[in-house]
Each structure stands twice: as C-alpha cells, then as structure tokens.
Design a protein around this motif. Structure first.
Motif, mmCIF file in Angstrom:
data_model
loop_
_atom_site.group_PDB
_atom_site.id
_atom_site.type_symbol
_atom_site.label_atom_id
_atom_site.label_comp_id
_atom_site.label_asym_id
_atom_site.label_seq_id
_atom_site.Cartn_x
_atom_site.Cartn_y
_atom_site.Cartn_z
ATOM 1 N N ARG A 1 11.458 1.346 -10.405
ATOM 2 C CA ARG A 1 12.069 2.662 -10.497
ATOM 3 C C ARG A 1 11.225 3.711 -9.771
ATOM 4 O O ARG A 1 11.768 4.616 -9.143
ATOM 5 N N LEU A 2 9.885 3.610 -9.876
ATOM 6 C CA LEU A 2 9.001 4.545 -9.193
ATOM 7 C C LEU A 2 9.263 4.513 -7.690
ATOM 8 O O LEU A 2 9.371 5.556 -7.040
ATOM 9 N N PHE A 3 9.390 3.325 -7.131
ATOM 10 C CA PHE A 3 9.640 3.176 -5.698
ATOM 11 C C PHE A 3 10.936 3.889 -5.315
ATOM 12 O O PHE A 3 10.983 4.624 -4.325
ATOM 13 N N ALA A 4 11.985 3.711 -6.105
ATOM 14 C CA ALA A 4 13.280 4.335 -5.804
ATOM 15 C C ALA A 4 13.197 5.855 -5.875
ATOM 16 O O ALA A 4 13.826 6.558 -5.075
ATOM 17 N N ILE A 5 12.409 6.365 -6.793
ATOM 18 C CA ILE A 5 12.258 7.820 -6.924
ATOM 19 C C ILE A 5 11.561 8.391 -5.690
ATOM 20 O O ILE A 5 11.932 9.439 -5.182
ATOM 21 N N ASN A 11 15.784 4.423 2.615
ATOM 22 C CA ASN A 11 15.738 3.386 3.652
ATOM 23 C C ASN A 11 15.019 2.110 3.207
ATOM 24 O O ASN A 11 14.823 1.206 4.003
ATOM 25 N N GLY A 12 14.623 2.051 1.932
ATOM 26 C CA GLY A 12 13.950 0.861 1.435
ATOM 27 C C GLY A 12 12.470 0.820 1.744
ATOM 28 O O GLY A 12 11.797 -0.175 1.475
ATOM 29 N N LEU A 13 11.950 1.899 2.304
ATOM 30 C CA LEU A 13 10.526 2.030 2.598
ATOM 31 C C LEU A 13 10.029 3.358 2.046
ATOM 32 O O LEU A 13 10.791 4.318 1.954
ATOM 33 N N LEU A 50 -0.877 7.890 -6.728
ATOM 34 C CA LEU A 50 -0.147 8.281 -5.521
ATOM 35 C C LEU A 50 -1.017 9.155 -4.620
ATOM 36 O O LEU A 50 -1.022 8.992 -3.396
ATOM 37 N N PHE A 51 -1.753 10.068 -5.236
ATOM 38 C CA PHE A 51 -2.643 10.919 -4.456
ATOM 39 C C PHE A 51 -3.701 10.075 -3.755
ATOM 40 O O PHE A 51 -3.994 10.268 -2.577
ATOM 41 N N ASP A 52 -4.270 9.106 -4.476
ATOM 42 C CA ASP A 52 -5.281 8.227 -3.899
ATOM 43 C C ASP A 52 -4.709 7.456 -2.712
ATOM 44 O O ASP A 52 -5.330 7.376 -1.642
ATOM 45 N N LEU A 53 -3.528 6.907 -2.884
ATOM 46 C CA LEU A 53 -2.863 6.173 -1.804
ATOM 47 C C LEU A 53 -2.600 7.102 -0.622
ATOM 48 O O LEU A 53 -2.868 6.759 0.533
ATOM 49 N N PHE A 54 -2.085 8.294 -0.898
ATOM 50 C CA PHE A 54 -1.802 9.284 0.138
ATOM 51 C C PHE A 54 -3.068 9.608 0.939
ATOM 52 O O PHE A 54 -3.075 9.559 2.171
ATOM 53 N N GLU A 67 4.640 3.654 6.614
ATOM 54 C CA GLU A 67 5.621 3.298 5.586
ATOM 55 C C GLU A 67 5.240 1.979 4.924
ATOM 56 O O GLU A 67 4.611 1.121 5.537
ATOM 57 N N PHE A 68 5.664 1.842 3.663
ATOM 58 C CA PHE A 68 5.371 0.650 2.875
ATOM 59 C C PHE A 68 6.661 0.019 2.389
ATOM 60 O O PHE A 68 7.606 0.725 2.037
ATOM 61 N N THR A 69 6.657 -1.299 2.313
ATOM 62 C CA THR A 69 7.734 -1.983 1.601
ATOM 63 C C THR A 69 7.430 -1.837 0.116
ATOM 64 O O THR A 69 6.335 -1.420 -0.270
ATOM 65 N N GLN A 70 8.381 -2.211 -0.719
ATOM 66 C CA GLN A 70 8.168 -2.078 -2.158
ATOM 67 C C GLN A 70 6.958 -2.889 -2.635
ATOM 68 O O GLN A 70 6.107 -2.355 -3.350
ATOM 69 N N PRO A 71 6.819 -4.171 -2.253
ATOM 70 C CA PRO A 71 5.635 -4.923 -2.707
ATOM 71 C C PRO A 71 4.310 -4.321 -2.215
ATOM 72 O O PRO A 71 3.348 -4.245 -2.971
ATOM 73 N N GLU A 72 4.271 -3.860 -0.951
ATOM 74 C CA GLU A 72 3.058 -3.236 -0.425
ATOM 75 C C GLU A 72 2.717 -1.964 -1.201
ATOM 76 O O GLU A 72 1.568 -1.720 -1.551
ATOM 77 N N PHE A 73 3.751 -1.169 -1.456
ATOM 78 C CA PHE A 73 3.561 0.087 -2.177
ATOM 79 C C PHE A 73 3.022 -0.165 -3.581
ATOM 80 O O PHE A 73 2.030 0.434 -3.997
ATOM 81 N N LEU A 74 3.677 -1.058 -4.316
ATOM 82 C CA LEU A 74 3.264 -1.311 -5.696
ATOM 83 C C LEU A 74 1.852 -1.879 -5.763
ATOM 84 O O LEU A 74 1.053 -1.467 -6.611
ATOM 85 N N SER A 75 1.515 -2.792 -4.872
ATOM 86 C CA SER A 75 0.151 -3.338 -4.909
ATOM 87 C C SER A 75 -0.876 -2.278 -4.547
ATOM 88 O O SER A 75 -1.965 -2.253 -5.108
ATOM 89 N N SER A 76 -0.541 -1.370 -3.633
ATOM 90 C CA SER A 76 -1.462 -0.300 -3.249
ATOM 91 C C SER A 76 -1.672 0.682 -4.388
ATOM 92 O O SER A 76 -2.798 1.096 -4.664
#
Length: 139
Positions: A1-5, A11-13, A50-54, A67-76
């Motif tokens: 859900r976080l990814f979708a928000i 675009n899925g990224l 999110l701030f750390d990732l940013f 840009e990140f895919t969902q798995p890349e984003f969540l692991s990051s």
C-alpha cells in the motif's frame, strides 16, 4: 500500500522525486494510519526511512529521476530500519555534521550579502540627503 501511495503517476515505479513530494505533503501517508495499517510511531519511521532513501539516492545519482520497482523500493526502505552498528552511527553523525556545515556556510554567505546590500542602501540614502548615514533602522 505504501508503494501505491507514493507512486503518484501510477506507472508502477517510484521515483526519488515522488518520494520528495510525499515528504513535503504527507497527507497521503496518513492514509496508512486511517486504514489501520500502522501503529503509534510507524508513520514517523516511514517518513524517516523515505527521507533516508531520498537523501542517499540524490547524493548517489545527483538527481531525482531515479526510479524503483516495488521490490527495490521496499528493500531500500526496509534496509534503513536494519541493525544499528558503529558504522551506521558514524555515517549518521558525519552526515549531520556535513549538512550543518553546509547550512552554516549558506547562512554566513547570506549574511555577508545582506550586510553588503544594507551598506549600499545606507550609502545611497545618505548621498541623497534622505537619511544620515547609519540612521536606517535594521528590522
């Protein structure tokens, strides 16, 4: 859900720019709480992750187009909540000191600029006889 928000354009990224936008306007992030998906303190941890990732991606790539895919984003995001060790603490402290130094330098440059501008205004007014030199109040 976080990814979708965060995926604002659907675009899925997730881009670093979309993360930055969410950090500035976190009302969408509160949807997680309203949906009962978080407990006390979770939103703060999500925002910090999110701030750390940013910050890391902007520093690494130099732009917000990454840009990140969902798995890349969540692991990051989840990796930022990992174990804290001496290296992690050193990085955090050093990064904070670096940012404070950059902010201090910026403030000092702005102060010099403003003092120079004020001096020119005082000189111009004194030359016109409008105000005695040094009599302009500083707000």
């Amino acid at each position: 859900r976080l990814f979708a928000i965060i995926d604002g354009n659907g675009n899925g990224l997730v881009s670093v720019g979309e993360i930055a936008k969410l950090l500035r306007h976190d009302s969408r992030l509160r949807e997680l709480k309203q949906a009962g998906l978080t407990v006390e303190g979770d939103l703060r941890d999500v925002k910090l992750g999110l701030f750390d990732l940013f910050e890391n991606k902007c520093e690494e790539y130099g732009n917000t187009e990454v840009e990140f895919t969902q798995p890349e984003f969540l692991s990051s995001v989840l990796q930022s909540w990992g174990e804290v060790n001496e290296r992690t603490l050193w990085r955090a402290v050093t990064a904070t000191r670096k940012q404070l130094r950059e902010l201090t330098n910026l403030v000092q440059r702005q102060q010099v600029y403003l003092e120079r501008e004020l001096s020119q205004i005082r000189t111009a007014l004194a030359a016109n006889g409008d105000v005695e030199l040094g009599q302009i109040p500083i707000p």
